[in-house]
Motif scaffolding. Sequence first.
Motif, mmCIF file in Angstrom:
data_model
loop_
_atom_site.group_PDB
_atom_site.id
_atom_site.type_symbol
_atom_site.label_atom_id
_atom_site.label_comp_id
_atom_site.label_asym_id
_atom_site.label_seq_id
_atom_site.Cartn_x
_atom_site.Cartn_y
_atom_site.Cartn_z
ATOM 1 N N ARG A 35 64.909 -44.824 32.821
ATOM 2 C CA ARG A 35 65.511 -44.093 31.688
ATOM 3 C C ARG A 35 64.720 -42.874 31.255
ATOM 4 N NH1 ARG A 35 66.833 -49.628 30.084
ATOM 5 N NH2 ARG A 35 68.909 -49.973 30.949
ATOM 6 N N VAL A 36 63.466 -42.756 31.665
ATOM 7 C CA VAL A 36 62.732 -41.516 31.363
ATOM 8 C C VAL A 36 62.804 -40.538 32.543
ATOM 9 C CG1 VAL A 36 61.162 -42.532 29.667
ATOM 10 C CG2 VAL A 36 60.453 -42.393 32.046
ATOM 11 N N GLY A 37 63.318 -40.988 33.654
ATOM 12 C CA GLY A 37 63.487 -40.089 34.797
ATOM 13 C C GLY A 37 63.546 -40.867 36.094
ATOM 14 N N HIS A 38 64.431 -40.434 36.971
ATOM 15 C CA HIS A 38 64.573 -41.113 38.261
ATOM 16 C C HIS A 38 64.950 -40.097 39.328
ATOM 17 C CE1 HIS A 38 68.387 -41.418 35.974
ATOM 18 N NE2 HIS A 38 68.879 -40.915 37.088
ATOM 19 N N ILE A 39 64.999 -40.539 40.554
ATOM 20 C CA ILE A 39 65.386 -39.673 41.670
ATOM 21 C C ILE A 39 66.848 -39.268 41.466
ATOM 22 C CG2 ILE A 39 65.770 -39.607 44.164
ATOM 23 C CD1 ILE A 39 63.388 -41.508 44.485
ATOM 24 N N PRO A 40 67.177 -37.996 41.605
ATOM 25 C CA PRO A 40 68.562 -37.557 41.382
ATOM 26 C C PRO A 40 69.548 -38.373 42.224
ATOM 27 C CG PRO A 40 67.129 -35.663 41.610
ATOM 28 C CD PRO A 40 66.293 -36.870 41.931
ATOM 29 N N LEU A 82 65.789 -48.472 48.522
ATOM 30 C CA LEU A 82 65.266 -49.117 47.315
ATOM 31 C C LEU A 82 63.884 -48.573 46.971
ATOM 32 C CD1 LEU A 82 66.070 -52.799 48.360
ATOM 33 C CD2 LEU A 82 67.347 -51.473 46.675
ATOM 34 N N TYR A 83 63.671 -48.356 45.693
ATOM 35 C CA TYR A 83 62.326 -48.000 45.228
ATOM 36 C C TYR A 83 62.248 -48.451 43.782
ATOM 37 C CZ TYR A 83 64.021 -44.212 42.253
ATOM 38 O OH TYR A 83 64.642 -43.508 41.254
ATOM 39 N N GLY A 84 61.040 -48.412 43.208
ATOM 40 C CA GLY A 84 60.967 -48.835 41.823
ATOM 41 C C GLY A 84 59.593 -48.726 41.215
ATOM 42 N N LEU A 108 63.070 -49.546 52.256
ATOM 43 C CA LEU A 108 62.194 -49.421 51.093
ATOM 44 C C LEU A 108 61.537 -48.039 51.140
ATOM 45 C CD1 LEU A 108 61.310 -51.413 48.836
ATOM 46 C CD2 LEU A 108 59.343 -51.990 50.243
ATOM 47 N N LEU A 109 61.477 -47.390 49.996
ATOM 48 C CA LEU A 109 60.847 -46.064 49.926
ATOM 49 C C LEU A 109 59.337 -46.254 49.810
ATOM 50 C CD1 LEU A 109 61.249 -42.957 49.637
ATOM 51 C CD2 LEU A 109 61.351 -43.325 47.173
ATOM 52 N N ASN A 110 58.598 -45.792 50.768
ATOM 53 C CA ASN A 110 57.148 -46.006 50.799
ATOM 54 C C ASN A 110 56.472 -45.361 49.579
ATOM 55 O OD1 ASN A 110 54.829 -47.010 51.891
ATOM 56 N ND2 ASN A 110 54.759 -45.615 53.657
ATOM 57 N N GLY A 111 55.755 -46.167 48.820
ATOM 58 C CA GLY A 111 55.035 -45.645 47.657
ATOM 59 C C GLY A 111 55.821 -45.674 46.366
ATOM 60 N N GLY A 112 57.127 -45.937 46.450
ATOM 61 C CA GLY A 112 57.931 -46.107 45.238
ATOM 62 C C GLY A 112 57.931 -44.919 44.295
ATOM 63 N N ARG A 113 58.117 -45.196 43.008
ATOM 64 C CA ARG A 113 58.196 -44.135 41.989
ATOM 65 C C ARG A 113 56.924 -43.293 41.966
ATOM 66 N NH1 ARG A 113 61.400 -43.834 37.394
ATOM 67 N NH2 ARG A 113 59.675 -42.946 36.222
ATOM 68 N N SER A 114 55.800 -43.992 42.060
ATOM 69 C CA SER A 114 54.519 -43.288 41.884
ATOM 70 C C SER A 114 54.339 -42.165 42.891
ATOM 71 C CB SER A 114 53.350 -44.266 41.994
ATOM 72 O OG SER A 114 53.247 -44.991 40.807
ATOM 73 N N ARG A 115 54.666 -42.448 44.134
ATOM 74 C CA ARG A 115 54.442 -41.406 45.153
ATOM 75 C C ARG A 115 55.433 -40.252 44.993
ATOM 76 N NH1 ARG A 115 52.159 -39.393 49.536
ATOM 77 N NH2 ARG A 115 53.525 -38.668 51.199
ATOM 78 N N TRP A 116 56.666 -40.585 44.633
ATOM 79 C CA TRP A 116 57.671 -39.537 44.413
ATOM 80 C C TRP A 116 57.193 -38.577 43.313
ATOM 81 C CZ3 TRP A 116 62.116 -38.626 47.173
ATOM 82 C CH2 TRP A 116 63.013 -37.705 46.639
ATOM 83 N N ILE A 117 56.673 -39.167 42.251
ATOM 84 C CA ILE A 117 56.174 -38.358 41.124
ATOM 85 C C ILE A 117 54.916 -37.593 41.549
ATOM 86 C CG2 ILE A 117 55.143 -38.491 38.808
ATOM 87 C CD1 ILE A 117 57.048 -40.942 38.362
ATOM 88 N N MET A 118 54.060 -38.265 42.287
ATOM 89 C CA MET A 118 52.822 -37.617 42.746
ATOM 90 C C MET A 118 53.130 -36.356 43.560
ATOM 91 S SD MET A 118 50.023 -39.238 45.270
ATOM 92 C CE MET A 118 50.566 -38.345 46.690
ATOM 93 N N LEU A 119 54.206 -36.409 44.319
ATOM 94 C CA LEU A 119 54.571 -35.273 45.166
ATOM 95 C C LEU A 119 55.324 -34.180 44.400
ATOM 96 C CD1 LEU A 119 55.712 -37.288 48.330
ATOM 97 C CD2 LEU A 119 53.685 -35.819 48.165
ATOM 98 N N ASP A 120 55.530 -34.419 43.099
ATOM 99 C CA ASP A 120 56.271 -33.446 42.281
ATOM 100 C C ASP A 120 57.704 -33.249 42.751
ATOM 101 O OD1 ASP A 120 54.805 -32.603 40.142
ATOM 102 O OD2 ASP A 120 53.604 -31.210 41.346
#
Lengths: 278, 77
Positions: A35-40, A82-84, A108-120
């Motif tokens: 709810r604060v932000g997710h993959i489009p 899937l990621y989370g 499964l998305l490797n690294g989940g939310r954290s890696r997606w955010i880390m990569l900007d």
Amino acid sequence: MHAPPLVEAEWLRERLGSPDIVVVEVDYDPDTAYRVGHIPGAVLVDWRRDLNKYPERDIIDRDSFEALMSRLGVEPGSHVILYGDYNNWFAAFAYWIMKIYGHERVSLLNGGRSRWIMLDYPMTREEPSRKRTSYKVAKVDLTLRAYFLDVLKRLRDPGVALVDVRSPEEYKGEITAPPEYPNEAAQRGGHIPGAVNIPWKKAVQEDGRFKPVEELRRMYEQAGVTPDKEVIIYCRIGERAAHTFFVLKELLGYPKVRVYDGSWSEWGNMIGAPIEKG
Amino acid sequence: MAKIIDFRKIEEKCNLPKIEAIQTYILNQAHPGEEYEILSKDPDTWYAIKNLGEDLGYEVLEDTKEDGLYIIKIRIL
């Protein structure tokens, strides 16, 4: 078309918006994640609400799984990514459930939310509306799941590797639940007799992605968890066990891997269940 | 001067739900106008804290990331 069990963030970013792909965020705590932000384009699965049966303790049944997939707009042939939050634990739990209910094309998305955010990479608060489907389960594979009696009957069986993926403190019986989840404590501390302790975290790198396959293979084999054995994995409520299930079954290709999702919150409360400490 | 809250030690041993972590380690003892600098190694925690200010009653003054260290400076409203 074949879907790899694991996809990288870079791979997904290049395919965002592809009609064949359904991106699903699986959260333990959606208020501080989805709810604060997710993959489009990602839809939400709330682990507590959507993957658990109420009021009894169980995973969702076949009808509920079909209803969930239909609501999310998933077709039997869709490629689900899937990621989370929380190190992908709950996404891995969803992966395990999807395999039980026979969905072939899931990754499964490797690294989940954290890696997606880390990569900007892009994030949004916009919730997509997907067209409902009429999802039907074609097969159910309960060999991926172990129940209390399955474990009890196989104690000390040399053909079975029992893997406890909790923290060493939980395994030794020094604590009955991690300090942040005091309400999930069991009556007794310790571990199932004969279980080896390989915490889930040993399978991942600092950035949350899985370690290289050969390194993982060495680690499990050195602990006696070899592919010729039937492997049963447990933790406290099953989500960390599902993470290691993914490693052994999907990354290392072990043929017989099961999650005992009753885990310590069942075993440690069961009258008469044998326990080892230390 | 901002008080420093180092979430890295907490993150090392547990997965405290984020709202609970912010409330337990910051908001429960904070006063309006006080500033806090929160250090984290988890991009997801950083992102949540950056975006929860309106709900939890703080404003974000600054957010940076460098060599795996994620920092957010907030002021309590």
